[in-house]
Design an enzyme around this catalytic site. Structure first.
Site, PDB file in Angstrom:
ATOM      1  N   ARG A   1      14.503   0.283  10.856  1.00 34.54           N
ATOM      2  CA  ARG A   1      13.555  -0.635  10.727  1.00 34.54           C
ATOM      3  C   ARG A   1      12.372  -0.357  11.587  1.00 34.54           C
ATOM      4  NH1 ARG A   1      15.553  -5.815   8.548  1.00 34.54           N
ATOM      5  NH2 ARG A   1      17.771  -5.231   8.184  1.00 34.54           N
TER       6      ARG A   1
ATOM      7  N   ARG B   1      -0.734  -8.596  13.226  1.00 35.98           N
ATOM      8  CA  ARG B   1      -1.238  -7.655  12.473  1.00 35.98           C
ATOM      9  C   ARG B   1      -2.134  -8.026  11.244  1.00 35.98           C
ATOM     10  NH1 ARG B   1       4.179  -5.129  10.885  1.00 35.98           N
ATOM     11  NH2 ARG B   1       3.240  -3.831   9.235  1.00 35.98           N
TER      12      ARG B   1
ATOM     13  N   ARG C   1      -9.788   1.302   8.664  1.00 39.27           N
ATOM     14  CA  ARG C   1      -9.299  -0.380   9.050  1.00 39.27           C
ATOM     15  C   ARG C   1     -10.444  -1.029   9.821  1.00 39.27           C
ATOM     16  NH1 ARG C   1      -3.475   0.537   8.860  1.00 39.27           N
ATOM     17  NH2 ARG C   1      -2.349  -1.473   9.227  1.00 39.27           N
TER      18      ARG C   1
ATOM     19  N   ARG D   1      12.053  -5.880   5.968  1.00 42.67           N
ATOM     20  CA  ARG D   1      12.232  -4.677   5.258  1.00 42.67           C
ATOM     21  C   ARG D   1      12.583  -3.499   6.160  1.00 42.67           C
ATOM     22  NH1 ARG D   1       5.621  -2.926   4.531  1.00 42.67           N
ATOM     23  NH2 ARG D   1       5.385  -2.741   6.829  1.00 42.67           N
TER      24      ARG D   1
ATOM     25  N   LYS E   1       1.007  -1.229  -0.143  1.00 46.39           N
ATOM     26  CA  LYS E   1       0.129   0.002  -0.075  1.00 46.39           C
ATOM     27  C   LYS E   1       0.816   1.386   0.210  1.00 46.39           C
ATOM     28  CE  LYS E   1      -2.237  -1.028   3.974  1.00 46.39           C
ATOM     29  NZ  LYS E   1      -1.471  -2.157   4.206  1.00 46.39           N
TER      30      LYS E   1
HETATM   31  P1  ADP Z   1       0.905  -2.146   7.695  1.00 47.10           P
HETATM   32  O1  ADP Z   1      -0.146  -1.720   6.788  1.00 47.10           O
HETATM   33  O2  ADP Z   1       2.065  -2.529   7.153  1.00 47.10           O
HETATM   34  O3  ADP Z   1       0.496  -2.873   8.924  1.00 47.10           O
HETATM   35  P2  ADP Z   1       0.627   0.752   8.921  1.00 47.10           P
HETATM   36  O4  ADP Z   1       1.724   1.653   8.900  1.00 47.10           O
HETATM   37  O5  ADP Z   1      -0.432   1.254   8.095  1.00 47.10           O
HETATM   38  O6  ADP Z   1       1.467  -0.713   8.473  1.00 47.10           O
HETATM   39  O7  ADP Z   1       0.144   0.592  10.264  1.00 47.10           O
HETATM   40  C1  ADP Z   1       1.077   0.073  11.456  1.00 47.10           C
HETATM   41  C2  ADP Z   1       0.473   0.153  12.795  1.00 47.10           C
HETATM   42  O8  ADP Z   1      -0.128   1.534  12.977  1.00 47.10           O
HETATM   43  C3  ADP Z   1      -0.851  -0.773  12.586  1.00 47.10           C
HETATM   44  O9  ADP Z   1      -0.478  -2.073  12.960  1.00 47.10           O
HETATM   45  C4  ADP Z   1      -1.799  -0.157  13.824  1.00 47.10           C
HETATM   46  O10 ADP Z   1      -1.332  -0.543  15.136  1.00 47.10           O
HETATM   47  C5  ADP Z   1      -1.585   1.332  13.550  1.00 47.10           C
HETATM   48  N1  ADP Z   1      -2.728   1.863  12.570  1.00 47.10           N
HETATM   49  C6  ADP Z   1      -2.143   2.502  11.399  1.00 47.10           C
HETATM   50  N2  ADP Z   1      -3.239   2.807  10.783  1.00 47.10           N
HETATM   51  C7  ADP Z   1      -4.409   2.358  11.616  1.00 47.10           C
HETATM   52  C8  ADP Z   1      -5.981   2.656  11.646  1.00 47.10           C
HETATM   53  N3  ADP Z   1      -6.547   3.142  10.603  1.00 47.10           N
HETATM   54  N4  ADP Z   1      -6.555   2.268  12.674  1.00 47.10           N
HETATM   55  C9  ADP Z   1      -5.924   1.623  13.827  1.00 47.10           C
HETATM   56  N5  ADP Z   1      -4.551   1.294  13.747  1.00 47.10           N
HETATM   57  C10 ADP Z   1      -3.765   1.673  13.018  1.00 47.10           C
END
Ligand code: ADP
Ligand code: ZN
Length: 222
Positions: A164, A176, A93, A132, A18
């Site tokens: 990282r 996740r 999300r 990564r 993404k």
């Molecule tokens: P990825 O899609 O690789 O998991 P992100 O950078 O989008 O990575 O998200 C990292 C973490 O940030 C998530 O595991 C969550 O804890 C938090 N997070 C990010 N966006 C949201 C969201 N919209 N709602 C709730 N938690 C979020």
């Protein structure tokens, strides 16, 4: 935001690409990437109240509360640079976030232009995410799949400072992925019901996915 500006959502599990694709859509279409993950990491790094609350939740691979995420996102969406249109990366999300987004947009006479689901295999995501790392300039690398040409030096900017994410380890990635399937994957049906869902195969080469996404975006937003 201009009322005809495109609002694109990228859906997909951690590691689906993404962020990579959102940055390319910024370049290709002049849209603005809004990553709630990046915003939350910035809040953690700067030690704001929201950041202090979010830190442990993120390190455990769980979702941060809707209240915190929505406050951060609303604040970002009120800034003038989003006028050209946005690519939401990692948001919404949860059901609650999707409903709140609809409310926010409809107050401005807008709705979601397209929700694009990046379709991938879960098991491959564990490997992708847990190797990564990123240069300070934003360029992404991977222990197995994409090392810089000269070890320790960024191909793009020549920098030598890499980082990282604390949550990019195999164990947390599995958490996740669970959170994704339980709370976020249902949004695919939600956007399908609204007639704005598009699916693309995101297991291939980054450049091919960029092309496929570009065609979709051109169709809905150009
Ligand atoms: P990825 O899609 O690789 O998991 P992100 O950078 O989008 O990575 O998200 C990292 C973490 O940030 C998530 O595991 C969550 O804890 C938090 N997070 C990010 N966006 C949201 C969201 N919209 N709602 C709730 N938690 C979020
Ligand atoms: Zn760099």
């Amino acid at each position: 935001m201009a009322s005809n500006a495109p609002v694109l959502i990228l859906l997909g599990p951690p590691g689906a690409g993404k962020g990579t694709q959102a940055r390319m859509l910024e370049e290709d279409f002049g849209l603005v990437q809004l990553s709630t993950g990046d915003m939350l990491r910035a809040a953690v790094a700067s030690g704001t109240e929201a950041g202090r609350k979010a830190k442990a939740v993120m390190e455990a691979g769980q979702l941060v509360s809707d209240d915190i995420v929505l406050a951060i996102l609303k604040d970002r969406m009120s800034q003038p640079d989003v006028a050209k249109g946005i690519i939401l990366d990692g948001f919404p999300r949860t059901d609650g976030q999707a409903a709140a987004l609809d409310g926010l947009l409809s107050a401005n006479g807008q709705k979601v232009t397209a929700a694009i689901s990046l379709e991938v295999d879960d098991e491959a995501m564990v490997g992708r995410v847990s190797g990564r790392y990123t240069c300070a300039c934003g360029e992404g690398y991977h222990d197995q799949f994409k090392q810089p040409a000269k070890a320790g030096t960024c191909d793009k900017c020549g920098g030598t400072s890499f980082k990282r994410r604390a949550d990019d380890n195999a164990e947390t990635v599995r958490e996740r992925l669970k959170a994704y399937h339980a709370q976020t994957a249902p949004l695919i049906a939600y956007y399908e019901g609204k007639g704005v869902l598009q699916k693309i195969d995101a297991m291939g080469a980054i450049a091919d996915i960029r092309t496929a996404l570009g065609q979709i975006v051109q169709g809905v937003a150009a």
